[in-house]
Design an enzyme around this catalytic site. Structure first.
Site, short mmCIF file in Angstrom:
data_model
loop_
_atom_site.label_atom_id
_atom_site.label_comp_id
_atom_site.label_asym_id
_atom_site.label_seq_id
_atom_site.Cartn_x
_atom_site.Cartn_y
_atom_site.Cartn_z
N ARG A 27 0.83 -1.21 0.00
CA ARG A 27 0.00 0.00 0.00
C ARG A 27 0.87 1.26 0.00
O ARG A 27 0.57 2.23 0.69
CB ARG A 27 -0.91 -0.05 1.22
N ARG A 31 -3.58 6.69 0.81
CA ARG A 31 -4.09 7.92 1.42
C ARG A 31 -3.13 8.62 2.37
O ARG A 31 -3.39 9.74 2.78
CB ARG A 31 -5.41 7.61 2.16
N ARG A 40 -7.60 11.64 -5.42
CA ARG A 40 -8.75 10.83 -5.00
C ARG A 40 -10.01 11.68 -4.80
O ARG A 40 -11.13 11.20 -4.95
CB ARG A 40 -8.38 10.07 -3.72
N ASP A 76 -6.53 -2.87 -7.50
CA ASP A 76 -6.99 -3.56 -6.29
C ASP A 76 -7.18 -5.03 -6.62
O ASP A 76 -7.35 -5.40 -7.79
CB ASP A 76 -8.30 -2.94 -5.78
N TYR A 151 -14.51 -11.91 0.11
CA TYR A 151 -15.29 -10.69 -0.19
C TYR A 151 -16.56 -11.02 -0.96
O TYR A 151 -17.62 -10.47 -0.71
CB TYR A 151 -14.45 -9.69 -1.00
#
Ligand SMILES: Cc1c2[nH]c(c1CCC(=O)O)Cc1[nH]c(c(CCC(=O)O)c1C)Cc1[nH]c(c(CCC(=O)O)c1C)Cc1[nH]c(c(C)c1CCC(=O)O)C2
Length: 346
Positions: A27, A31, A40, A76, A151
């Site tokens: 990652r 952010r 973003r 992703d 998921y």
């Protein structure tokens, strides 16, 4: 490939001699970077992913900002699921949320097949552009079948994966079909990334640690074996396998035809090497939460990890999981410089 290409990361993956310990961070695009947050604001996650200029910029940023030895494609694990009929959205601070979770075997049979060139041209274009621009290897990646299925079945993030495991125990035939479909998708997707220019591939099995050894062996290991074997057959790029809280599965992983194993912070490199007898190259494993602590603690731990890694060939420094939004860019810059300087001297 640019002339000043730095292949230290690839050499470590092959257990060849290196001048210093290579490092990248899971990652590393995200952010915690003000530049990322600004982009973003304008786009959804998948819009960022689908516009090659944006994807390339976000992939390059941590390489330039932190001085890491590898880039990882900005995408992703859910990216290749959209084209096969999974209604997925990425929500900030939550993660992937699925509008049509799998409940019955019919839902498994309805899933389509991935054709990367026609479904994900933006990913392959981004990789081709990065391949021309980067002076460090680009890591391609995919989610592993168990983690993707978690998921798809839970409909979003989960604490204990009980619906996933319930499906696996109650509908073993449908589970096997789902694992097979996701394994084929993973192989097709990774082969396309490699053909476009990815120099290594990492398979994220973040949540597979929810299974005990016996269930892993029975319900998951066969497809993981197939995935790594099929990639190995098609190319010689290094493959990395990573999961969280999966120390109890490491000896199972060691038997797979994967090249490098990724450790989280719960299993030290010494434990993996000396107690579990793992000979493969290892990647990891600073606790990303420690990046929120004082510098002295970070440096002490990094030194300890580097010392353990240096006892054997094949160590790639990384975090034990992805970096958090609260981490300061300066901390990762300082850590990268420390890893390079310290490992050059030792
Ligand atoms: C389980 C998993 C996912 N995605 C991924 C995994 C495996 C690794 C892991 O365990 O973290 C893998 C992933 N996700 C992302 C990357 C890009 C490359 C990189 O590491 O820099 C990679 C390799 C971008 C991303 N993927 C996501 C973000 C944040 C999106 C945003 O801007 O809101 C990024 C940069 C979203 C996402 N997607 C997912 C989660 C758990 C989240 C985080 C939720 C959050 O904290 O907001 C699913």
């Amino acid at each position: 490939m640019p002339k000043n290409f730095n292949d230290t990361f690839l050499r470590a993956c092959r257990q060849e001699a290196v001048d210093y310990t290579p490092v990248w961070y899971m990652r590393q695009a995200g952010r915690y970077q003000p530049e990322y947050r600004k982009i973003r604001e304008k786009y959804s996650f998948f819009e960022m992913n689908e516009i090659p200029e944006v994807c390339v910029e976000v992939t390059r940023l941590p390489v330039e900002q932190l001085g890491v030895d590898a880039a990882i494609l900005f995408a992703d694990i859910m990216t290749p699921l959209k084209p096969i009929g999974v209604d997925v959205d990425i929500r900030s601070g939550i993660g992937p949320v699925i509008g049509n979770p799998i409940r019955h075997w019919e839902d498994v049979y309805r899933l389509g097949e991935l054709d990367p060139e026609s479904h994900l041209p933006f990913i392959l274009d981004s990789i081709r552009m990065l391949e021309e621009q980067l002076t460090v290897p680009l890591i391609g990646f995919a989610g592993a079948p168990f983690t993707l299925a978690s998921y798809m079945i839970e409909g979003g993030p989960s604490k204990n994966y009980h619906q996933t495991k319930g499906f696996m125990y109650a509908q073993p035939k449908a589970w096997e079909a789902l694992m097979d479909k996701l394994a084929s998708l993973t192989v097709t997707y990774l082969k396309a990334q490699i053909a476009a220019g990815a120099k290594a591939v990492q398979i994220f099995d973040s949540w597979v640690g929810a299974l005990n050894r016996e269930d892993y062996h029975r319900y998951v290991a066969p497809v993981m074996h197939r995935i790594f074997a099929e990639i190995k057959e098609a190319s010689d790029v290094p493959t990395i396998y990573f999961g969280i809280g999966a120390g109890h599965l490491l000896t199972e992983w060691d038997r797979l035809p994967a090249d490098v194993l990724g450790l989280d912070w719960r299993t030290t490199i010494d434990t993996a090497r000396e107690e579990l007898g793992i000979q493969k190259p290892l990647q990891g494993n600073l606790d990303p939460s420690l990046l929120l602590g004082p510098w002295e603690m970070i440096e002490d731990k990094a030194r300890e990890i580097l010392d353990q890694g240096a006892k054997h060939s094949g160590h790639i420094f990384n975090l034990g999981h992805g970096t958090y939004p609260e981490v300061r860019v300066e901390t990762l810059q300082r850590l990268t410089a420390f890893i390079h300087d310290y490992s050059k001297q030792n």
